[in-house]
Design a protein around this motif. Structure first.
Motif, short mmCIF file in Angstrom:
data_model
loop_
_atom_site.label_atom_id
_atom_site.label_comp_id
_atom_site.label_asym_id
_atom_site.label_seq_id
_atom_site.Cartn_x
_atom_site.Cartn_y
_atom_site.Cartn_z
N VAL A 105 0.84 -1.20 0.00
CA VAL A 105 0.00 0.00 0.00
C VAL A 105 0.87 1.25 0.00
CG1 VAL A 105 -1.71 1.32 1.31
CG2 VAL A 105 -1.95 -1.16 1.10
N SER A 106 2.00 1.20 0.73
CA SER A 106 2.93 2.32 0.73
C SER A 106 3.49 2.57 -0.67
CB SER A 106 4.07 2.05 1.72
OG SER A 106 4.99 3.11 1.74
N ASP A 107 3.85 1.50 -1.37
CA ASP A 107 4.35 1.64 -2.75
C ASP A 107 3.29 2.23 -3.66
OD1 ASP A 107 6.89 0.74 -2.24
OD2 ASP A 107 6.54 -1.31 -2.95
N LYS A 108 2.05 1.75 -3.51
CA LYS A 108 0.95 2.25 -4.35
C LYS A 108 0.66 3.72 -4.05
CE LYS A 108 0.05 -1.29 -6.87
NZ LYS A 108 0.33 -1.23 -8.33
N ALA A 109 0.68 4.08 -2.78
CA ALA A 109 0.46 5.49 -2.42
C ALA A 109 1.58 6.35 -2.97
CB ALA A 109 0.38 5.63 -0.89
N ASN A 110 2.78 5.83 -2.97
CA ASN A 110 3.92 6.54 -3.52
C ASN A 110 3.77 6.76 -5.03
OD1 ASN A 110 6.87 7.47 -3.38
ND2 ASN A 110 7.02 5.79 -4.85
N SER A 111 3.22 5.76 -5.72
CA SER A 111 3.05 5.87 -7.17
C SER A 111 2.00 6.91 -7.55
CB SER A 111 2.67 4.51 -7.76
OG SER A 111 1.36 4.13 -7.37
N ARG A 112 1.15 7.29 -6.59
CA ARG A 112 0.11 8.28 -6.87
C ARG A 112 0.45 9.67 -6.34
NH1 ARG A 112 -4.81 6.19 -8.48
NH2 ARG A 112 -4.99 3.92 -8.46
N THR A 113 1.00 9.72 -5.14
CA THR A 113 1.25 11.04 -4.53
C THR A 113 2.66 11.18 -3.96
OG1 THR A 113 0.31 10.27 -2.43
CG2 THR A 113 -1.19 11.38 -3.95
N GLY A 114 3.57 10.26 -4.29
CA GLY A 114 4.94 10.37 -3.83
C GLY A 114 5.09 10.10 -2.35
N MET A 115 6.10 10.70 -1.74
CA MET A 115 6.39 10.47 -0.33
C MET A 115 5.22 10.86 0.58
SD MET A 115 8.37 9.37 1.99
CE MET A 115 9.71 8.95 0.88
N ARG A 116 4.45 11.83 0.19
CA ARG A 116 3.29 12.21 1.00
C ARG A 116 2.34 11.03 1.18
NH1 ARG A 116 1.05 17.77 -0.54
NH2 ARG A 116 2.70 18.33 0.96
N GLY A 117 2.18 10.24 0.14
CA GLY A 117 1.34 9.05 0.23
C GLY A 117 1.91 8.05 1.21
N ARG A 118 3.23 7.83 1.17
CA ARG A 118 3.84 6.89 2.11
C ARG A 118 3.64 7.36 3.56
NH1 ARG A 118 7.05 3.02 -0.28
NH2 ARG A 118 8.01 3.47 -2.31
N LEU A 119 3.79 8.66 3.79
CA LEU A 119 3.64 9.19 5.15
C LEU A 119 2.21 9.06 5.66
CD1 LEU A 119 5.89 12.37 4.84
CD2 LEU A 119 6.39 10.30 6.15
N TRP A 120 1.23 9.24 4.79
CA TRP A 120 -0.16 9.09 5.21
C TRP A 120 -0.47 7.63 5.57
CZ3 TRP A 120 -3.51 12.08 7.26
CH2 TRP A 120 -3.52 13.45 6.97
N LEU B 286 6.46 15.87 11.21
CA LEU B 286 7.80 16.46 11.30
C LEU B 286 8.80 15.83 10.34
CD1 LEU B 286 8.07 16.62 15.21
CD2 LEU B 286 7.22 18.38 13.64
N ILE B 287 8.38 14.81 9.60
CA ILE B 287 9.29 14.13 8.67
C ILE B 287 9.34 14.88 7.35
CG2 ILE B 287 9.72 12.01 7.36
CD1 ILE B 287 8.45 10.45 9.65
N PHE B 288 10.50 15.42 7.03
CA PHE B 288 10.72 16.11 5.75
C PHE B 288 11.99 15.57 5.12
CE2 PHE B 288 8.20 19.13 8.25
CZ PHE B 288 7.21 19.46 7.34
N ILE B 289 11.83 14.81 4.05
CA ILE B 289 12.96 14.20 3.36
C ILE B 289 13.33 15.06 2.16
CG2 ILE B 289 13.73 12.15 2.07
CD1 ILE B 289 11.80 10.52 3.85
N LYS B 290 14.60 15.36 2.03
CA LYS B 290 15.07 16.26 0.98
C LYS B 290 14.57 15.83 -0.40
CE LYS B 290 19.31 18.29 -0.91
NZ LYS B 290 20.80 18.31 -0.84
N HIS C 47 11.44 15.74 -1.28
CA HIS C 47 10.10 15.12 -1.22
C HIS C 47 9.16 15.97 -0.36
CE1 HIS C 47 11.47 11.31 -3.02
NE2 HIS C 47 12.59 11.51 -2.34
N ALA C 48 7.87 15.87 -0.67
CA ALA C 48 6.86 16.58 0.11
C ALA C 48 6.68 15.93 1.47
CB ALA C 48 5.53 16.58 -0.65
N GLY C 49 6.26 16.74 2.47
CA GLY C 49 5.96 16.22 3.79
C GLY C 49 4.52 15.74 3.85
N LEU C 50 4.06 15.43 5.06
CA LEU C 50 2.70 14.92 5.23
C LEU C 50 1.65 15.93 4.78
CD1 LEU C 50 1.08 12.47 6.42
CD2 LEU C 50 0.95 13.77 8.54
N VAL C 51 1.80 17.20 5.15
CA VAL C 51 0.83 18.22 4.77
C VAL C 51 1.48 19.45 4.14
CG1 VAL C 51 -0.89 17.53 6.48
CG2 VAL C 51 0.86 19.20 7.11
N MET C 52 2.81 19.57 4.27
CA MET C 52 3.49 20.75 3.74
C MET C 52 4.63 20.33 2.82
SD MET C 52 3.72 23.35 7.01
CE MET C 52 4.66 22.19 8.01
#
Length: 498
Positions: A321-336, A438-442, A444-449
């Motif tokens: 599910v994390s991979d699929k979320a990543n394929s749609r919305t990138g890192m933000r999907g993985r964080l959600w 608080l997770i911000f990976i260089k 990539h987008a964060g959870l909400v910002m």
């Protein structure tokens, strides 16, 4: 069958395999772009299966005594606090090694550390029958716990073999099937081998001798994998460095780089609240069900095994599910995905703590376990992106978070009544879910910002092959060494012609 393409007129790259049984991405160091579960060929799928089976075996060694603790407690006259002290020692023993194993993997690969530690942990496991008091039990379990550090090699190995598009699923599958050993061990040791041994001897002699079985399995597996698998798609690290395909790596520099990243420690805490919970349940579940619902050791062990059996699919689902979320919305999907799994896990723990009906307690535990494993899978869908060149060190630090969490929660169960301990644990899990903010990976987008970089967008949308690898980067080859090796090969060819 996939063959690495070589430009016309150039000599083939110096590597162990020129053809592979899975599709690979040459731009990502010949990592596999697909997972073929029924394929056991070297190097990719052989490493995949060796990875999960070694970690499965480590669990078999690590928690062999857990379902038998009620018998040990009765034989030795131990208190609840003394039993929980041994539980804490069993997970504390692996914390230091998890920190160490990451840099070792960056330097030597996963195969050799995996084999050595499995073989070592088998020795104290075989000596379980010599325990005669609370101190010797705690010390023995501390050293057996070294086997749990093989998780770092397990995750590093697949990160080394699979591309960023499928690494979340690959890591989750090997981690989940390895963790399945916790549930299988509860069943095999508590409900199969222990009753079998009791037919020909006393209950005390049975628990003192039965741990020889997992010890023999661990020693055999540890030695075998050294000879039947590979460190990387292009071969073993020793040969790759010798051939100039891979530069020498500093284990110390790798660790410092991984530890300096704040995202590493946020994931450390979150992993403490999923894998740490699983380890706590592996130690506590059988005793909890026996005491709360007045069950036999065999029945309690069988029920407790259900928690681990969820690894058969749940951790893999979390990674998928994390991979699929990543394929749609990138890192933000993985964080959600990560956040939702942790919050639901915490809620189910609170419900479990207040459930007094046996059937309902089992049902809630199964749902609770599913979210625990899914959160573990989603965690290691994020880890390879934090700082790709030092993924081994980061995987080790985050993995150590799981054992640190188990120590903390174990102290709670040691000092508090079970219900209170579960409530504290559930509250901590829910709070950890908020750390995703608080997770911000260089890049990539964060959870909400934040926003993804163009390269990151191209990668998760698969817009072009030019997007950089985000999984595990290998240090640049030594160009001079490579030229020297090529010159030697050319000289040999001339000599043969003459």
């Amino acid at each position: 069958m996939s063959t690495a393409e070589v430009p016309s007129g150039q000599a083939p790259e110096l590597k162990k395999y020129q053809e592979y049984s899975v599709n690979i991405d040459p731009d990502q160091d010949d990592k596999a772009t697909e997972i073929k579960l029924c394929n056991f060929k070297r190097p990719h799928m052989r490493a995949f299966h060796c990875s999960w089976f070694c970690f499965f075996t480590a669990f078999f060694i690590w928690f062999a005594i857990a379902p038998l603790l009620p018998e040990v407690k009765e034989t030795l006259g131990l208190s609840k606090q003394e039993i929980w002290t041994s539980n804490i020692c069993s997970v504390a023993g692996t914390i230091f090694l998890r920190f160490v194993n990451g840099p070792l993997c960056d330097k030597y690969g996963a195969r050799i550390p995996m084999g050595i530690i499995l073989a070592f942990a088998s020795i104290p496991c075989a000596l379980t029958g010599l325990v005669n008091d609370a101190t010797s039990l705690a010390v023995l379990r501390f050293f057996i716990g070294f086997g749990g550090s093989t998780f770092v090699m397990c995750q590093y190995w697949t990160s080394r073999m699979f591309t960023k598009e499928v690494v979340g699923t690959a890591n989750a599958l090997v981690g989940g099937w390895g963790n399945l050993g916790g549930g299988v061990t509860q069943l095999i040791m508590g409900s199969v081998l222990f009753p079998l041994f009791k037919t020909g001897m006393s209950a005390e002699m049975a628990w003192r001798t039965v741990c020889i079985v997992p010890a023999c399995v661990g020693l055999t597996v540890g030695i075998t994998i050294l000879f039947i698998s590979d460190d990387a798609p292009k071969g073993n690290y020793k040969e790759m460095k010798k051939n100039g395909v891979m530069a020498e790596v500093s284990a110390g520099a790798s660790f410092r780089s991984g530890a300096a990243n704040v995202n590493t420690w946020l994931l450390f805490i979150q992993y403490a609240c999923c894998f740490g919970v699983e380890l706590t349940m592996n130690n506590a579940a059988a005793s909890y069900f026996k005491a709360t619902f007045e069950l036999t050791t065999e029945t309690a062990a069988a029920i407790a095994s259900l928690f681990g059996w969820m690894n058969l699919f749940a951790r893999g689902v979390g990674g998928f599910v994390s991979d699929k979320a990543n394929s749609r919305t990138g890192m933000r999907g993985r964080l959600w995905v990560q956040t939702i799994c942790l919050i639901m896990e915490g809620i189910m723990v609170l419900i479990f703590a207040n459930t007094k009906n046996l059937g309902l307690a089992i049902f809630v535990m199964v749902i609770f376990s599913s979210f625990v494993q899914a959160a573990e899978g989603s965690s290691y869908g994020i880890v390879p992106y934090v700082n790709p060149p030092v993924t081994g060190s980061i995987a080790g630090i985050v993995g150590a978070g799981g054992n640190t969490g188990a120590v903390c929660f174990g102290l709670g169960f040691r000092q508090l009544e079970s219900k209170q301990a579960f409530i504290v644990m559930g509250s901590c899990i829910i709070a950890s879910g908020a750390l995703s903010l608080l997770i911000f990976i260089k890049g990539h987008a964060g959870l909400v910002m934040g926003q993804d970089s163009e390269e990151a967008i191209a990668a998760w949308k698969k817009l072009g092959a030019s997007a950089p690898a985000s999984t595990l980067m290998v240090p640049e080859p030594d160009a001079e060494a490579a030229e020297e090796v090529e010159k030697e090969e050319a000289d040999k060819a001339v000599a043969v012609e003459e």
